[in-house]
Design an enzyme around this catalytic site. Structure first.
Site, PDB file in Angstrom:
ATOM      1  N   ASN A  72       0.662  -1.196  -0.045  1.00 43.60           N
ATOM      2  CA  ASN A  72       0.046   0.012   0.188  1.00 43.60           C
ATOM      3  C   ASN A  72       0.881   1.258  -0.067  1.00 43.60           C
ATOM      4  O   ASN A  72       1.986   1.264   0.591  1.00 43.60           O
ATOM      5  CB  ASN A  72      -1.006  -0.076   1.102  1.00 43.60           C
ATOM      6  CG  ASN A  72      -0.515  -0.222   2.460  1.00 43.60           C
ATOM      7  OD1 ASN A  72       0.399  -0.994   2.647  1.00 43.60           O
ATOM      8  ND2 ASN A  72      -0.917   0.711   3.492  1.00 43.60           N
ATOM      9  N   GLU A  74       0.342   5.382   0.779  1.00 40.01           N
ATOM     10  CA  GLU A  74      -0.705   6.423   1.104  1.00 40.01           C
ATOM     11  C   GLU A  74      -0.001   7.908   0.697  1.00 40.01           C
ATOM     12  O   GLU A  74       1.128   7.791   0.392  1.00 40.01           O
ATOM     13  CB  GLU A  74      -0.557   6.383   2.599  1.00 40.01           C
ATOM     14  CG  GLU A  74      -1.531   4.887   3.103  1.00 40.01           C
ATOM     15  CD  GLU A  74      -1.633   5.015   4.627  1.00 40.01           C
ATOM     16  OE1 GLU A  74      -2.111   4.086   4.919  1.00 40.01           O
ATOM     17  OE2 GLU A  74      -0.952   5.870   5.198  1.00 40.01           O
ATOM     18  N   GLU A  85      -2.860  -4.817  -3.083  1.00 37.13           N
ATOM     19  CA  GLU A  85      -3.393  -5.755  -4.144  1.00 37.13           C
ATOM     20  C   GLU A  85      -3.533  -5.160  -5.368  1.00 37.13           C
ATOM     21  O   GLU A  85      -3.272  -5.581  -6.488  1.00 37.13           O
ATOM     22  CB  GLU A  85      -4.686  -6.325  -3.750  1.00 37.13           C
ATOM     23  CG  GLU A  85      -4.729  -7.324  -2.015  1.00 37.13           C
ATOM     24  CD  GLU A  85      -4.851  -6.052  -1.217  1.00 37.13           C
ATOM     25  OE1 GLU A  85      -4.674  -4.986  -1.107  1.00 37.13           O
ATOM     26  OE2 GLU A  85      -5.752  -6.736  -0.186  1.00 37.13           O
TER      27      GLU A  85
END
Length: 170
Positions: A72, A74, A85
């Site tokens: 991930n 951010e 994913e």
């Protein structure tokens, strides 16, 4: 007249079931999945999550033998980040457009506590996985866990998102 219409309505209840396999720990998994999950762990370590402090790693095994990882990413402008994913799936689609996704391994955890419960893909990631499962006309095995503990296996995204939104409705 309206009363007759209302009384003649037929309601139908539909039951949707999902079948998942729960492994008690990583060691119960087949060797190829242990390797894939270890790559997801490594990817999780490199996640950029300064705001949520929630790190996710994903590893994808393609039918050509390539393993693609993602984590991930951010930024301060929520929700402009991207999940692990989807990072991995979109990279695989970009670099290997003809390859099929066979398996996905996902590991997630917080920097404030140890997550031992399996953490499934979010809704947006489920939709992205669904798109590729439909595109390739083959199921994608999905394995997910926290940082340690149980691992859940789904034979297909359909177990996690049974009423999929796809191109047939457009």
């Amino acid at each position: 007249m309206i009363n007759n219409i209302l009384h003649n309505r037929v309601m139908k209840e539909v039951i949707i079931e999902s079948k998942l396999i729960v492994y008690e720990n990583l060691e119960q998994l087949p060797e190829d999945i242990i390797m894939l999950m270890e790559k997801a762990f490594k990817a999780r370590e490199n996640a950029y999550a300064p705001y949520s402090k929630f790190h996710v790693g994903a590893a994808i095994l393609l039918d050509n033998g390539e393993v693609i990882t993602g984590n991930n990413q951010e930024n301060a402008s929520y929700p402009s980040g991207l999940c692990a994913e989807r990072t991995a799936i979109y990279y695989a689609g970009s670099q290997y457009p003809d390859a099929k996704i066979n398996k996905i391994a996902i590991s997630a955890g917080s920097t404030s506590k140890i997550n031992t419960e399996p953490i499934p893909p979010c809704g947006a990631c489920r939709q992205a996985i669904a798109e590729y499962e439909i595109k390739q006309k083959e199921s994608i095995e999905i394995y997910f866990m926290g940082e340690k503990g149980n691992v859940i296996k789904s034979h297909s995204l359909a177990n996690l998102l049974p009423l999929v939104f796809d191109k047939t409705v457009l």
